[in-house]
Design a protein around this motif. Structure first.
Motif: not given
Length: 146
Positions: A46, A49-50, A53-54, A56-57, A60, A68-69, A97
């Motif tokens: 977790e 992955i989190v 994602k943070e 990436e956000h 972006k 992607n990624g 990761r």
């Protein structure tokens, strides 16, 4: 042993000031999450992955990255003036990761878990500081817990 599940607190993001990237902060507010050196999932899957994602956000939505990624996103913005040590640190976070998620037999963060967390938090702080300098928001705003 018994693990206690730690939850992220939902907040709204407003640009905030970081007096110094290397100064320890109790909380780092960015990208819709509340991050503390002591508030992270006890589950390594977790956590990585989190964290990805943070990143990436942020790449972006704030830097206009595509792909992607994190690696593709960093490639798409060609560094965008990001310091090389920051880019290398983020790529290493994604390597960790990928090892955990894709390599059979790897069931924990390879290496030092606390270093992974501090590298993630430092990356968020540096990206946020770059945004503040770029957008002229240094010293304005703050975190609002909702």
């Amino acid at each position: 042993g018994r693990h206690r599940r730690l939850l992220f607190v939902s907040i709204s993001f407003f640009p905030i000031s970081f007096p110094g990237v290397y100064q320890q902060r109790n909380y780092l507010c960015a990208m819709g999450g509340l991050h503390s050196k002591n508030v992270h999932s006890a589950n390594d899957f977790e956590l990585v992955i989190v964290s990805a994602k943070e990143l990436e956000h942020l790449l972006k939505t704030k830097f206009g990255a595509q792909g992607n990624g994190v690696n593709e996103m960093l490639d798409s913005i060609g560094g965008a003036g990001l310091p090389l040590p920051l880019v290398k640190r983020m790529r290493h976070l994604i390597w960790v990761r990928n090892q955990l998620v894709h390599q059979h037999g790897v069931n924990a963060i390879p290496g030092d878990r606390s270093k992974f967390i501090s590298d993630f938090e430092l990356s968020v702080a540096e990206l946020t500081e770059i945004l503040e300098r770029r957008d002229g928001n240094k010293g304005e705003g703050g975190c609002v817990i909702s």
